[in-house]
Structures are given as structure tokens and as C-alpha cells.
Design a protein around this motif. Sequence first.
Motif, short mmCIF file in Angstrom:
data_model
loop_
_atom_site.label_atom_id
_atom_site.label_comp_id
_atom_site.label_asym_id
_atom_site.label_seq_id
_atom_site.Cartn_x
_atom_site.Cartn_y
_atom_site.Cartn_z
N MET A 154 0.82 -1.21 0.00
CA MET A 154 0.00 0.00 0.00
C MET A 154 0.86 1.26 0.00
O MET A 154 0.51 2.26 -0.64
CB MET A 154 -0.93 -0.01 1.22
CG MET A 154 -2.01 -1.09 1.16
SD MET A 154 -2.95 -1.22 2.70
CE MET A 154 -3.83 0.36 2.70
N LEU A 155 1.99 1.22 0.71
CA LEU A 155 2.87 2.39 0.74
C LEU A 155 3.48 2.68 -0.63
O LEU A 155 3.86 3.82 -0.92
CB LEU A 155 3.99 2.17 1.76
CG LEU A 155 3.59 2.25 3.24
CD1 LEU A 155 4.73 1.76 4.13
CD2 LEU A 155 3.19 3.68 3.61
N ALA A 156 3.56 1.66 -1.47
CA ALA A 156 4.14 1.85 -2.82
C ALA A 156 3.17 2.52 -3.77
O ALA A 156 3.57 2.98 -4.84
CB ALA A 156 4.56 0.50 -3.39
N ASP A 157 1.90 2.59 -3.39
CA ASP A 157 0.86 3.16 -4.26
C ASP A 157 0.41 4.50 -3.68
O ASP A 157 -0.14 4.54 -2.56
CB ASP A 157 -0.32 2.20 -4.35
CG ASP A 157 -1.38 2.66 -5.34
OD1 ASP A 157 -1.34 3.84 -5.77
OD2 ASP A 157 -2.26 1.85 -5.68
N PRO A 158 0.61 5.62 -4.38
CA PRO A 158 0.20 6.93 -3.86
C PRO A 158 -1.29 6.98 -3.50
O PRO A 158 -1.68 7.75 -2.61
CB PRO A 158 0.51 7.89 -5.01
CG PRO A 158 1.60 7.20 -5.80
CD PRO A 158 1.28 5.74 -5.69
N THR A 210 -3.00 4.66 -2.03
CA THR A 210 -3.36 3.92 -0.81
C THR A 210 -2.41 4.15 0.36
O THR A 210 -2.70 3.71 1.47
CB THR A 210 -3.39 2.40 -1.10
OG1 THR A 210 -2.11 1.99 -1.61
CG2 THR A 210 -4.47 2.06 -2.10
N LYS A 211 -1.30 4.82 0.13
CA LYS A 211 -0.32 4.94 1.22
C LYS A 211 -0.86 5.71 2.42
O LYS A 211 -0.44 5.47 3.55
CB LYS A 211 0.98 5.58 0.72
CG LYS A 211 0.87 7.03 0.27
CD LYS A 211 2.24 7.51 -0.17
CE LYS A 211 2.22 8.99 -0.56
NZ LYS A 211 3.56 9.45 -0.98
N GLY A 212 -1.82 6.60 2.19
CA GLY A 212 -2.42 7.33 3.30
C GLY A 212 -3.30 6.47 4.18
O GLY A 212 -3.67 6.88 5.29
N LEU A 213 -3.65 5.28 3.71
CA LEU A 213 -4.53 4.38 4.48
C LEU A 213 -3.75 3.46 5.40
O LEU A 213 -4.36 2.72 6.18
CB LEU A 213 -5.38 3.55 3.51
CG LEU A 213 -6.24 4.33 2.53
CD1 LEU A 213 -6.96 3.36 1.57
CD2 LEU A 213 -7.27 5.19 3.28
N VAL A 214 -2.42 3.47 5.29
CA VAL A 214 -1.60 2.56 6.11
C VAL A 214 -1.67 2.99 7.57
O VAL A 214 -1.48 4.16 7.90
CB VAL A 214 -0.14 2.54 5.61
CG1 VAL A 214 0.72 1.69 6.53
CG2 VAL A 214 -0.09 2.01 4.19
N LYS A 215 -1.92 2.03 8.43
CA LYS A 215 -2.17 2.32 9.84
C LYS A 215 -0.89 2.61 10.61
O LYS A 215 0.06 1.84 10.55
CB LYS A 215 -2.89 1.12 10.48
CG LYS A 215 -3.30 1.33 11.93
CD LYS A 215 -3.99 0.08 12.45
CE LYS A 215 -4.39 0.26 13.91
NZ LYS A 215 -5.07 -0.96 14.44
#
Length: 349
Positions: free
Chosen positions: A335-339, A341-346
Amino acid sequence: MTKQTWTAAVSALLFVVAAAIVAMWPVGFVTLSPGPTHDLLAAPEGVPVVRVQGLETFESSGHVLVTTAAMTGADAPVSLPEVLYAHWAPDRDVYPREHVYPARTSADDIRARDAQLMASSQADAAAAALRAAGIEVEQIPMVQTVSSTGPAAGKLFPGDFVLAIDDTPTPTVADARAAIEARAAGQEVQFTVLRDREPVVVKIDTAPSKTNGLLPVWGGNLVMGYSYAPRIELALDPSLGGTHAGLMMALAVFDKITPGDLTGGRTVAGTGAIDGSGVVTRVSGVREKLAGAERDGADVFFVPAANCGDLADIASPVRVVSVASLEDTINSLEMLADPATKGLVKGCT
């Protein structure tokens, strides 16, 4: 010089000497500070830290760092100024010595225990990584620890898989215990173990239990271990000890045996104990390990969800990610590799 002046000078000198003695006198505490990090995807002198046989491996452009906390040794003294500094410094901690090093436990005992825990942690980390990659892993009773003064000393070793007791198959730890306890205290017990992938028969004369003289003991502890076809080795300094590196070892092995570049060129650091099913549990020294990750240029720091409270008052430029399993860790990196979805990482807040 007057008598009063001499008295004042001598008193001042005695005070300075007494203060110096008090300051340097060892106190009953140990301190934790940021320790070195170790890159599991590195290949110092051309030899990879993670070595895999029996599976195809893949290269990564990033780094996976094991973080450490440097702790006062079991036989090392600590002075009062050191304790006071560690108490107030944000990246250090202080613990009563007896909470860390049990009474009547030598430095050699501590090192042996930590080495055994590290060996067990490496096996669990490899099993978790293989399972996450869809590779078959079998559970078998395994020797976790062996007492240096017990009947099994020098005969059984941590990592031995117990296949049978007295020719009776033992698929579970409970089966192994029942077969041993069917003997009388002092009688010989025959272990059939798998060691270095070869069956070995070991005969041990049991001893009476200290709490129940009728109960036979063999001088060790069994847990459910993990057996698998590939051969996985991690060339880490045994002094790292303990179980705190489990999560990062599992992550490095998974990255090594799966296609794609999981790190995405980033420097990934973290800490956490892990079992063979991939569950991540709390460890100590998280503040110190985060400071070490920050010092060594980490972009991401993975921490067990159970440790989040330890970082409640810490502000760090490193992105802290809370995880409860190896699967969480892998998903978070993707998820961090995808702009998008990276904001959704807990994180921990």
C-alpha cells in the motif's frame, strides 16, 4: 589561613570525594540505548545474509534493517550518572537489574539463553515467510531449550525435531510429554529426532522432578516447531539474541523468495517477535530501536501493535506502521508503494 578556612576547605574536599564515590559506585539498574542496525538484504564480502537453498530467489533494491537496543551486560556495572542520563533522555530507558537478569544467573547463562531464543526465532521467521509465500510447512514437536545441567545436556539440542519417544510416534507436544511421563523417574527414554534433516536416536537417563519425585524429567522444553523442505539460513551475529528480530527476518526471507521488489527501493526497519503462523507480538526497547532506525536513514519503521503505547509521546520523521502479523506488514508495504493507498496505512496514532 585561619582554622575556619582550613575546616571549610577540608569539608569541601571530603564532600567532593564522597560525591565522586557515590557517582561512580555501581547501582542496581541496567540501561537501554539505541543499538546498531543490520541489513538483512545485504551481502557483505559477497555472501548474502539470507541464504536460501531449494527455492528460486529474487533481488531487491531496498534494505530490510533489524534494529537493536544496546543493553547493559549482565556482568557490567552501571553508575548513578549513567542511570540519571538514561532516565531523562528520550531515546533511553532504565530498568531494575533484577527485572532483566534473574538472580543467580550468569552472563554465560544469559548468552546461551539468548542464542537458543534466536535460533528458535529464525526457524519461526522462516516458517512464517514460507507460509506467506504459499509453501508447505509441517508442524512437529521441537526441542526449544536444553538445560546446561540436565540429563539431555550435550545429547539433545535446540532445533531437534522429536519424531518419536521409545518408538511411539509423537505428532504433538502433549503426545511426547505423555510418552516420557509413562516411564518411571530415572528410567532411560529413547528420543528419535530429526537433526540436520537426518534421523538420530538419542538415549537419555531421566531424573526425578524437583517438585514431584515420581515424575521423570529429561532437562529441556518442547514446543511445536516447523519443518520445511527448503534450507534457509540467516548469517546474523548470535549476540543479537532473543526474539525481537523475528518480524524483520520473516520479511527479508519473504522478499527473497517471492518475485517483485517488496521494499520498492526503500529502507525498511522494524522490530517484533513472530511465531511460525506469522503472528507478531510485543518486544522491549522499541523507543531505542526507533531512534536507531532514524539514525540509519529508515523510511518506514514497523512496530507490533501491542507496542504502540510505548511510542505515544515520540515524534519521529520515520513513518511508524503498526502491524499484528507478517501479512499486515506485507500488505502495508504494498500500500505504501501506491500513492492512492499509502495514506490508508495504519500508524500508531
